[in-house]
Design a protein around this motif. Sequence first.
Motif, PDB file in Angstrom:
ATOM      1  N   UNK A  41       0.835  -1.208   0.000  1.00  0.00           N
ATOM      2  CA  UNK A  41       0.000   0.000   0.000  1.00  0.00           C
ATOM      3  C   UNK A  41       0.867   1.255   0.000  1.00  0.00           C
ATOM      4  N   UNK A  42       1.983   1.213   0.736  1.00  0.00           N
ATOM      5  CA  UNK A  42       2.910   2.352   0.731  1.00  0.00           C
ATOM      6  C   UNK A  42       3.511   2.544  -0.653  1.00  0.00           C
ATOM      7  N   UNK A  43       3.825   1.436  -1.323  1.00  0.00           N
ATOM      8  CA  UNK A  43       4.365   1.536  -2.679  1.00  0.00           C
ATOM      9  C   UNK A  43       3.346   2.179  -3.624  1.00  0.00           C
ATOM     10  N   UNK A  44       2.081   1.817  -3.472  1.00  0.00           N
ATOM     11  CA  UNK A  44       1.040   2.423  -4.306  1.00  0.00           C
ATOM     12  C   UNK A  44       0.974   3.934  -4.077  1.00  0.00           C
ATOM     13  N   UNK A  45       1.076   4.336  -2.817  1.00  0.00           N
ATOM     14  CA  UNK A  45       1.054   5.755  -2.496  1.00  0.00           C
ATOM     15  C   UNK A  45       2.264   6.467  -3.111  1.00  0.00           C
ATOM     16  N   UNK A  46       3.431   5.829  -3.024  1.00  0.00           N
ATOM     17  CA  UNK A  46       4.635   6.413  -3.614  1.00  0.00           C
ATOM     18  C   UNK A  46       4.506   6.569  -5.122  1.00  0.00           C
ATOM     19  N   UNK A  47       3.967   5.552  -5.780  1.00  0.00           N
ATOM     20  CA  UNK A  47       3.778   5.637  -7.237  1.00  0.00           C
ATOM     21  C   UNK A  47       2.784   6.729  -7.588  1.00  0.00           C
ATOM     22  N   UNK A  48       1.714   6.844  -6.782  1.00  0.00           N
ATOM     23  CA  UNK A  48       0.705   7.867  -7.042  1.00  0.00           C
ATOM     24  C   UNK A  48       1.305   9.270  -6.928  1.00  0.00           C
ATOM     25  N   UNK A  49       2.085   9.498  -5.870  1.00  0.00           N
ATOM     26  CA  UNK A  49       2.710  10.815  -5.678  1.00  0.00           C
ATOM     27  C   UNK A  49       3.675  11.139  -6.819  1.00  0.00           C
ATOM     28  N   UNK A  50       4.467  10.151  -7.219  1.00  0.00           N
ATOM     29  CA  UNK A  50       5.420  10.371  -8.313  1.00  0.00           C
ATOM     30  C   UNK A  50       4.695  10.658  -9.627  1.00  0.00           C
ATOM     31  N   UNK A  51       3.588   9.967  -9.853  1.00  0.00           N
ATOM     32  CA  UNK A  51       2.814  10.191 -11.079  1.00  0.00           C
ATOM     33  C   UNK A  51       2.193  11.578 -11.097  1.00  0.00           C
ATOM     34  N   UNK A  52       1.763  12.073  -9.916  1.00  0.00           N
ATOM     35  CA  UNK A  52       1.196  13.430  -9.835  1.00  0.00           C
ATOM     36  C   UNK A  52       2.238  14.467 -10.235  1.00  0.00           C
ATOM     37  N   UNK A  53       3.465  14.284  -9.728  1.00  0.00           N
ATOM     38  CA  UNK A  53       4.549  15.211 -10.078  1.00  0.00           C
ATOM     39  C   UNK A  53       4.854  15.145 -11.574  1.00  0.00           C
ATOM     40  N   UNK A  54       4.872  13.932 -12.116  1.00  0.00           N
ATOM     41  CA  UNK A  54       5.137  13.758 -13.551  1.00  0.00           C
ATOM     42  C   UNK A  54       4.050  14.413 -14.388  1.00  0.00           C
ATOM     43  N   UNK A  55       2.783  14.252 -13.981  1.00  0.00           N
ATOM     44  CA  UNK A  55       1.676  14.854 -14.724  1.00  0.00           C
ATOM     45  C   UNK A  55       1.748  16.377 -14.674  1.00  0.00           C
ATOM     46  N   UNK A  56       2.148  16.918 -13.528  1.00  0.00           N
ATOM     47  CA  UNK A  56       2.283  18.368 -13.400  1.00  0.00           C
ATOM     48  C   UNK A  56       3.356  18.895 -14.338  1.00  0.00           C
ATOM     49  N   UNK A  57       4.442  18.123 -14.461  1.00  0.00           N
ATOM     50  CA  UNK A  57       5.521  18.530 -15.369  1.00  0.00           C
ATOM     51  C   UNK A  57       5.047  18.475 -16.821  1.00  0.00           C
ATOM     52  N   UNK A  58       4.209  17.483 -17.133  1.00  0.00           N
ATOM     53  CA  UNK A  58       3.721  17.333 -18.514  1.00  0.00           C
ATOM     54  C   UNK A  58       2.783  18.468 -18.897  1.00  0.00           C
ATOM     55  N   UNK A  59       1.984  18.938 -17.931  1.00  0.00           N
ATOM     56  CA  UNK A  59       1.040  20.025 -18.223  1.00  0.00           C
ATOM     57  C   UNK A  59       1.733  21.382 -18.354  1.00  0.00           C
ATOM     58  N   UNK A  60       2.933  21.504 -17.796  1.00  0.00           N
ATOM     59  CA  UNK A  60       3.646  22.787 -17.844  1.00  0.00           C
ATOM     60  C   UNK A  60       5.032  22.580 -18.444  1.00  0.00           C
ATOM     61  N   UNK A  61       5.090  22.332 -19.765  1.00  0.00           N
ATOM     62  CA  UNK A  61       6.369  22.024 -20.402  1.00  0.00           C
ATOM     63  C   UNK A  61       7.349  23.181 -20.368  1.00  0.00           C
ATOM     64  N   UNK A  62       6.840  24.418 -20.181  1.00  0.00           N
ATOM     65  CA  UNK A  62       7.744  25.564 -20.181  1.00  0.00           C
ATOM     66  C   UNK A  62       8.522  25.656 -18.877  1.00  0.00           C
ATOM     67  N   UNK A  63       8.011  24.974 -17.833  1.00  0.00           N
ATOM     68  CA  UNK A  63       8.660  25.059 -16.523  1.00  0.00           C
ATOM     69  C   UNK A  63       9.887  24.157 -16.498  1.00  0.00           C
ATOM     70  N   UNK A  64      11.005  24.688 -16.130  1.00  0.00           N
ATOM     71  CA  UNK A  64      12.218  23.932 -16.022  1.00  0.00           C
ATOM     72  C   UNK A  64      12.956  24.347 -14.780  1.00  0.00           C
ATOM     73  N   UNK A  65      13.580  23.379 -14.153  1.00  0.00           N
ATOM     74  CA  UNK A  65      14.370  23.674 -12.968  1.00  0.00           C
ATOM     75  C   UNK A  65      15.785  24.003 -13.400  1.00  0.00           C
TER      76      UNK A  65
END
Length: 232
Positions: A200-224
């Motif tokens: 269950x912790x692994x599922x939560x970790x994957x979900x959080x990582x996917x949220x960050x990835x999706x945020x990056x995909x929606x804002x391609x102009x944003x770069x660190x």
Amino acid sequence: AAAGILCYVGAYVFITYDDYDHFFEDVYTLIPAVIIIAVGTLLFIIGLIGCCATIRESRCGLATFVIILLLVFITEVVVVVLGYIYRAKVEDEVDRSIQKVYNGYNGTNPDAASRAIDYVQRQLRCCGIHNYSDWETTVWFKQTRNNSVPLSCCKAALSNCTGSLTRPMDLYSEGCEALVVKKLQEIMMYVIWAALAFAAIQLLGMLCACIVLCRRSRDPAYELLITGGTYA
């Protein structure tokens, strides 16, 4: 933290099973414990990768993190399945080997198997396979000819118990086979529940990582950008 707890659970299973290993012959029963220790060790490394990737918001790092977590999740599902399989096999394993272990008991010069029997009888407060009368059919009982069972059958509260069958009220009345099976099945359930909890912790970790990835995909102009220690 999850990695440390998983390794602890695996080590606990190894240490506890070592006290009962004479009562089962299938070494593959410990496979779930081996896997869970390996997963715990790997999880520590994965956690570091995930933290670094999240801080830097690296798409490649986060994608790698998600993929590895998915593999670990699948492994933990395998642990749960194997845990249930071997938990069901414990009773057959103990039933097949316990008679041989008791017949090999040597109270005068106890070997490893004899020590295991005495340990189990004291720890689980039991005597014999099904009850104390099972000792009458053993080689040790026939050789001693004193109509007594091992002192490990004596109730802990009694200091003057000699193991004599003429005083059955001094002996544990319950047999050891059912209690050994119950104990080993409880240990395997620790592995199963630990694997489920951290899956269950692994599922939560994957979900959080996917949220960050999706945020990056929606804002391609944003770069660190890291320039001279300044983040922009």
